[in-house]
Design a protein around this motif. Structure first.
Motif, short mmCIF file in Angstrom:
data_model
loop_
_atom_site.label_atom_id
_atom_site.label_comp_id
_atom_site.label_asym_id
_atom_site.label_seq_id
_atom_site.Cartn_x
_atom_site.Cartn_y
_atom_site.Cartn_z
N LEU A 183 0.84 -1.20 0.00
CA LEU A 183 0.00 0.00 0.00
C LEU A 183 0.87 1.25 0.00
CD1 LEU A 183 -2.74 1.48 0.33
CD2 LEU A 183 -2.42 1.23 2.80
N TYR A 184 1.92 1.25 0.79
CA TYR A 184 2.84 2.39 0.86
C TYR A 184 3.50 2.61 -0.49
CZ TYR A 184 6.70 5.25 2.61
OH TYR A 184 7.61 6.26 2.82
N TYR A 185 3.89 1.54 -1.15
CA TYR A 185 4.50 1.65 -2.48
C TYR A 185 3.51 2.24 -3.48
CZ TYR A 185 7.15 0.41 -6.63
OH TYR A 185 7.84 0.45 -7.80
N ASP A 186 2.26 1.81 -3.40
CA ASP A 186 1.24 2.33 -4.31
C ASP A 186 0.95 3.80 -4.04
OD1 ASP A 186 0.94 0.07 -5.82
OD2 ASP A 186 -0.70 -0.72 -4.61
N LEU A 187 1.00 4.21 -2.78
CA LEU A 187 0.79 5.63 -2.46
C LEU A 187 1.92 6.50 -2.99
CD1 LEU A 187 -0.63 5.45 1.16
CD2 LEU A 187 -1.87 5.91 -0.95
N LEU A 188 3.11 5.93 -3.09
CA LEU A 188 4.24 6.68 -3.64
C LEU A 188 4.22 6.72 -5.17
CD1 LEU A 188 7.14 5.59 -1.28
CD2 LEU A 188 6.04 7.81 -1.41
N ARG A 189 3.34 5.95 -5.78
CA ARG A 189 3.24 5.98 -7.25
C ARG A 189 2.65 7.28 -7.76
NH1 ARG A 189 1.24 -0.04 -8.98
NH2 ARG A 189 3.25 -1.01 -8.56
#
Length: 159
Positions: A20-26
């Protein structure tokens, strides 16, 4: 065996949270599209992953980060990316396109406003003076009316 199962479950959840954190940084990565932004987002993700795994080892791991916990966290990350992450990637792509189009429209509106100001300045360079001249003429007519030299109807004479 029950403690290891609980640690594995928490590790899978931690891996999903990393996804989820990785997707928010996208989203910032898609909006800014620069190597500096990519490096910064990657650094923030690595820092978050390090902090998450450190916390995972201290909390549920009782001071030790075991290999099965790392594998479970990786499985949770992959599970997130293959299920919800795919939808999040589409959503962030659509949102970044929408925000980029809105920014372009705002920039073009600002350019149009500046262009309109240039045109008005060329067409009406003495608009402020026109206003002052009209105001002064009205004041002169009022003064003449007050003295009784001009009728209230104006130069035509009819009321």
């Amino acid at each position: 065996m029950g403690a290891q199962l609980a640690q594995a479950a928490v590790s899978v959840l931690a891996g999903a949270l990393l996804g989820l954190y990785y997707d928010l940084l996208r989203l910032p990565r898609a909006l800014l599209r620069g190597s500096l932004c990519t490096v910064l987002c990657d650094f923030l993700f690595c820092l978050g992953a390090l902090l998450g795994l450190f916390t995972l080892g201290l909390g549920p791991g009782e001071g030790e980060l075991r290999i099965f916990m790392l594998l479970a966290a990786a499985a949770g990350f992959l599970l997130w990316e293959r299920s919800v992450g795919h939808l999040m990637q589409r959503g962030t792509g659509m949102l970044s396109d929408l925000l980029r189009k809105a920014a372009k429209k705002a920039a073009s509106a600002q350019k149009m406003r500046a262009y309109g100001k240039k045109i008005c300045k060329k067409l009406f360079p003495s608009a402020a003076r026109w206003f002052t001249i009209r105001r002064n003429r009205r004041a002169q007519r009022r003064a003449l009316r007050a003295q009784g030299k001009v009728s209230a109807a104006g130069p035509g004479g009819q009321q």
